[in-house]
Motif scaffolding. Structure first.
Motif, PDB file in Angstrom:
ATOM      1  N   SER A 143       0.840  -1.202   0.000  1.00  0.00           N
ATOM      2  CA  SER A 143       0.000   0.000   0.000  1.00  0.00           C
ATOM      3  C   SER A 143       0.870   1.245   0.000  1.00  0.00           C
ATOM      4  N   ASP A 153      -5.791  -0.641  -4.729  1.00  0.00           N
ATOM      5  CA  ASP A 153      -5.295  -1.249  -3.491  1.00  0.00           C
ATOM      6  C   ASP A 153      -6.320  -2.245  -2.976  1.00  0.00           C
ATOM      7  N   GLU A 154      -6.116  -3.493  -3.318  1.00  0.00           N
ATOM      8  CA  GLU A 154      -7.049  -4.558  -2.954  1.00  0.00           C
ATOM      9  C   GLU A 154      -8.499  -4.138  -3.127  1.00  0.00           C
TER      10      GLU A 154
HETATM   11 MG   LIG Z   1      -2.284  -2.609   2.200  1.00  0.00          MG
END
Ligand SMILES: [Mg+2]
Ligand SMILES: Nc1ncnc2c1ncn2[C@@H]1O[C@H](COP(=O)(O)OP(=O)(O)OP(=O)(O)O)[C@@H](O)[C@H]1O
Lengths: 282, 268
Positions: free
Chosen positions: A79, A187-188
């Motif tokens: 991240s 991000d995911e």
């Molecule tokens: Mg992360």
């Protein structure tokens, strides 16, 4: 792989003719000119939070229009890397440069949470994505177009609170797409969705990426998602890129095919070995 | 009160006509029972006059113009005091919610002052202002200040930081960020403060008018007590209840209007 080659050759053309990208951007909807992505070069990138050095020298070049997945153990700095690319954090050392001058609207991020404004209707939430072009005359038309693109044209007047998790995430995707970004970092984005919604969202991501030709950077926990979507999988370990896999499998890819499974196995093996390595180091 | 009220409710299907009437069944029943108790002599008239007697007293005061004048005076004091105190409270809430420096400078002081019950200042306020209008306005404003201040501050501080980051990523200016993210996010909490403040506003005014005033509903009730006019005393109390309910309804209507996005306010 053919896709990648095509993007690369367009990238080369852009260098030869500087006005090409401008032109491509103007006609980006036309199927002949999908290469709107920006290439990305990261050199010696380091990031520390206090004494905690999270990234310890990342070097990578991402060609325009490539779909890159980043995997790694929890807390390894995925991240952080994404936030650095999006300009949300400042690097401690090193540099990130784009192939061309990038406007703020050219780089967009999508997070695990949809981050929609609960007090704005779906359409106004998408309009937020236009950034400084929000007040332009065609803002609403563009937002509607983006909503249709993610298959939510009929939800424009709804409050976000009545949407399902997958629908909210699609609104967030429309918001990220509406400014026609040239780099889109995820991000995911699908981490909180159930398995079926995940798969349909993965198809949607792949489709918009192919339609629009932006450079896609996807952080994910899910190695099978990474190999299903990406041209290339980067594995981060100890703050560095430990492995760089090419996914040479033609699209559309068939889920559960032997090729994907073999690659997934190889990457997982690497990840697990990496874990053991660090525990030896400590 | 407001926390529970603002929770989403499970709605049972109801007859649409009866919907608006249901809340009035209990007050009506109380009045009927009260009337019966008085007529049958179960409750002596010098303890509690019958509703009809109270209505009669109200009618007489209405004709003489005294009732309207006193209600107007009280209403005026309540509104002006509320606007002053609420306005200042809101301004401090915004300032301290948005600026670290402002919060460091004033929040501790305000929190200390908050712990003084504002009605304890009545003797001091009378010494300062006499029984002038400003005394009542001051007390109401002071009482209203804190719930508005605290809830505005709380509302702003608890706006989802992820939404603020989102706003910044999408290029919102500070003004836009406030208008589109921070203020709407703080609004539910501001309304909680508003409704607390309305309750405190009436309470303060009653006490202030009872102790130090020469007009207004509280004064009317005190005068009536001197002359043993118990029907007028009861009338004043009922009017307070009605005005309080009116203010609460107005704030609820405003809330429904501005928070229509909130799941708790959505019609199904
Ligand atoms: Mg992360
Ligand atoms: N703002 C911050 N301040 C201090 N430390 C931070 C900050 N952001 C991240 N870190 C630290 O950096 C490290 C990497 O965090 P990061 O969120 O990038 O990991 P990640 O790979 O995304 O993990 P996950 O897969 O669990 O999301 C963690 O140890 C975290 O504690």
């Amino acid at each position: 792989m053919q896709e990648v080659l095509r993007f690369r050759s367009l990238d080369a053309a852009a260098v030869a003719r500087p006005d090409f990208v401008e032109e491509a951007r103007r006609f980006h909807r036309s199927p002949d000119a999908p290469a709107r992505g920006l290439s990305l070069t990261i050199r010696g990138l380091r990031k520390s939070f206090g004494d905690n050095e999270v990234l310890r020298g990342i070097d990578v070049h991402i060609p325009a229009g490539q779909f890159v997945a980043i995997v790694g153990r929890s807390g390894c700095g995925k991240s952080t890397l994404l936030r650095l690319i999006a300009g949300l954090e400042k690097p401690t050392a090193g540099s990130i440069s784009f192939g061309e001058e990038a406007r703020a609207e050219d780089i967009r991020v999508m997070f695990q949470e949809p981050r929609l404004l609960p007090w704005a209707r779906v359409l106004s939430n998408v309009e937020v994505g236009l950034g400084r072009e929000r007040s332009s005359a065609d803002a609403q038309a563009r937002a509607e177009k983006a909503l249709v693109e993610v298959g939510l044209g009929d939800k424009r007047g709804q409050w976000p609170s009545v949407l399902s998790g997958g629908q909210k995430q699609r609104v967030a995707l429309a918001r990220a797409l509406v400014s026609q970004p040239r780099v889109l970092a995820f991000d995911e984005p699908l981490g909180a969705l159930d398995a079926l919604t995940r798969i349909s969202m993965q198809r949607l991501l792949e489709r918009v990426w192919r339609d629009q030709g932006f450079t896609a950077i996807l952080v994910t926990h899910d190695v099978s998602e990474a190999v299903a979507l990406a041209d290339r999988v980067l594995v981060i370990e100890n703050g560095r890129i430990a492995h760089d896999f090419n996914v040479d499998i033609t699209r559309p890819r068939e889920r559960g095919s032997a090729g994907l499974a073999a690659l997934e196995g190889a990457i997982l093996k690497n990840l697990l070995e990496g874990t053991e390595d660090t525990s030896d180091d400590l | 009160m407001s926390l529970i009220d603002s929770l989403p409710r499970v709605r049972a299907p109801r007859l649409p006509r009866a919907d608006g009437l249901i809340p009035w069944i209990v007050p009506l029943a109380i009045i009927v029972i009260w009337q019966l108790a008085c007529v049958t002599g179960f409750v002596p008239a010098r303890v509690l006059p019958a509703p009809t007697d109270v209505a009669l007293a109200g009618w007489k005061l209405l004709l003489s113009g005294e009732l309207i004048r006193n209600i107007w005076v009280s209403f005026w004091r309540a509104s002006i005091g509320f606007l002053i105190g609420g306005g200042i409270g809101f301004a401090f809430g915004l300032a301290n919610g948005l600026s670290q420096l402002s919060a460091k400078l004033t929040d501790t002081t305000l929190q200390m002052v908050r712990n003084i019950p504002h009605l304890a200042l009545i003797p001091l306020v009378i010494l300062w202002f006499g029984i002038d209008e400003s005394a009542k306005l001051f007390l109401v404003a002071l009482g209203v200040f804190f719930p508005i201040y605290l809830n505005t501050l709380h509302g702003i501080r608890t706006v989802d930081p992820q939404l603020i980051e989102m706003g910044r990523i999408y290029g919102m200016t500070d003004g836009e960020l406030f208008r589109r993210v921070i203020f709407p996010g703080a609004l539910p909490s501001i309304f909680v403060g508003l409704r607390f403040a309305l309750g405190i506003m009436w309470l303060t005014l009653i006490v202030a008018e009872t102790i130090a005033a020469s007009s207004g509903l509280g004064y009317m009730a005190m005068q009536a007590r001197e002359f043993m006019l118990i029907d007028v005393v009861v009338l004043s109390i009922l009017i307070y209840a009605l005005l309080g309910k009116l203010a609460d309804s107005a704030s609820r209507a405003l809330e429904r209007l501005t928070l229509s996005w909130h799941p708790a306010f959505q019609k199904h």
